[in-house]
Design an enzyme around this catalytic site. Sequence first.
Site, PDB file in Angstrom:
ATOM      1  CG  HIS A 103      -1.705  -1.076   1.197  1.00 42.41           C
ATOM      2  ND1 HIS A 103      -1.079  -2.298   2.432  1.00 42.41           N
ATOM      3  CD2 HIS A 103      -2.928  -1.655   1.002  1.00 42.41           C
ATOM      4  CE1 HIS A 103      -2.089  -3.258   2.174  1.00 42.41           C
ATOM      5  NE2 HIS A 103      -2.944  -2.992   1.614  1.00 42.41           N
ATOM      6  CG  ASP A 205      33.372 -33.354  13.116  1.00 37.86           C
ATOM      7  OD1 ASP A 205      34.537 -34.032  12.826  1.00 37.86           O
ATOM      8  OD2 ASP A 205      32.341 -33.815  13.332  1.00 37.86           O
ATOM      9  CG  HIS A 208      34.150 -34.043   9.113  1.00 38.44           C
ATOM     10  ND1 HIS A 208      34.505 -33.006  10.025  1.00 38.44           N
ATOM     11  CD2 HIS A 208      33.986 -33.534   8.043  1.00 38.44           C
ATOM     12  CE1 HIS A 208      34.826 -31.802   9.075  1.00 38.44           C
ATOM     13  NE2 HIS A 208      34.114 -32.156   7.950  1.00 38.44           N
ATOM     14  CG  HIS A 213      36.035 -33.416   3.786  1.00 34.71           C
ATOM     15  ND1 HIS A 213      34.924 -33.385   3.286  1.00 34.71           N
ATOM     16  CD2 HIS A 213      36.077 -32.811   4.907  1.00 34.71           C
ATOM     17  CE1 HIS A 213      34.300 -32.533   3.833  1.00 34.71           C
ATOM     18  NE2 HIS A 213      34.856 -31.987   4.900  1.00 34.71           N
ATOM     19  CG  ASP A 356      31.497 -30.954   5.463  1.00 38.52           C
ATOM     20  OD1 ASP A 356      31.989 -31.943   5.963  1.00 38.52           O
ATOM     21  OD2 ASP A 356      31.980 -29.916   4.952  1.00 38.52           O
TER      22      ASP A 356
END
Length: 440
Positions: A103, A205, A208, A213, A356
């Site tokens: 508006h 982390d 991992h 990877h 990931d």
Amino acid sequence: MIDLDGIAGIRDGIVPPAIYSDPELYQLELENVFGRSWLFLAHDSQLPKPGSFVQTYMAEDPVLVVRQRDGSVKAFLNQCRHRGMRICRADAGTAKTFTCSYHGWAYDLGGDLINVPAEDAGYHGEIDKARWSAHKVPRIANHKGFYFGCWSESTPEFADYLGDMAFYFDAVVDRWDGGLELVPGTSRWVIDCNWKFASEQFASDMYHAPIAHASAMLALTEDPAFQVFPPYEAPGRQFAGDGHGSGGNWLPVFPIPEPTFGPVYTEWLAANKEEVFRRIGAERAHKVWAHNTIFPNFSWLGQAATMRVWHPRGPGQIEVWAWTFVPRDAPDEVKDAIRQGNQRTFSPAGVFETDDGENWSEIQRVLRGWKARSVPFNVQMGLGHEERDVHGLPGKTNHVYAETAARGFYQRWSDLVRGLSWERIRELDERREAEEVRPA
Ligand code: FES
Ligand SMILES: [Fe+2]
């Protein structure tokens, strides 16, 4: 909803999986965690001149972050006070005013309502525009060109909130005389996972990396030195800022294989290392260059030149907003090499990024199971082996292969989501520090 008392002692490293999927808990998170934490809004380089703005989110709340005429930065809810339409629909740009497309109510750069169509005919001149400004973000902090906003007046000042994390954050953002800039444009993508999986991983982390990877490392180099990367016996450390809401990760710099960023970058870095050493010290420059999260959802990864916010989108989804950061004064070909290295590794299609996201979204799919949601997770690596203020590193640290920062992350999360006041959290932090198990 899950039993909140059951998460009080989460720092023992026993995590109930319902915290990643419970819809009622998620609503509490929005209010008690995101509503009472400092959240990343924008970087100086995204707001180059008066009127420059970006649209972003504080959790699910859309906000406009705007450079004012006096050079300061303000932020306000991107929600029109008439019927709640998003005031500005552009992602970024430069504006003199913001006019709602429904508006036509118009707001100035600070979010104050300055024009209402039919003010005389419709409102009979009776609307008090000063009462109907956009809702302002009451607290904004600027840390070395990084702006953070907070809705709550009771949250500690940003410097206090950051605590020892400043040492680790500054090692990334304060390396260069000219500072950093974010490469224009934001990479955005959606991952079907809870926001805590991403935030926690970047906080804590390293575990991992050699597994998740492994194929990406092989694709980057055939050098066997990188086939378990980083090596499990690496002398790295992990930082856990449980004081006022930061988590982190630290390790001595490991040479990333050349194909990541290429020789243009490596040679420029070698030629300019004295500048970095002068600013933050040689040892810190080498050692503090890994991944971290400033609680709750702002993360970076030094080696891959990425910064990102994990915007929550319900208990089972995030929108990742990621930027490539570069030294502002670097030559264009160096910035380009960094940008391309980042694209290859940690962009939506980057060889590491996809590893990931695949793990996080698969965990979330497993959590659809009623039984799977009731079996607790082990977040106990390195429990009881924490040390404080060792190796020239401030705060609580542990071996890089530990989950100390994860436990700090979950403890802070648990304190906040249960609605404890910041005063109470401070008391508990002091008591926890005194009770910490210390190796003989
Ligand atoms: S909703 Fe914005 S002017 Fe009506
Ligand atoms: Fe990773």
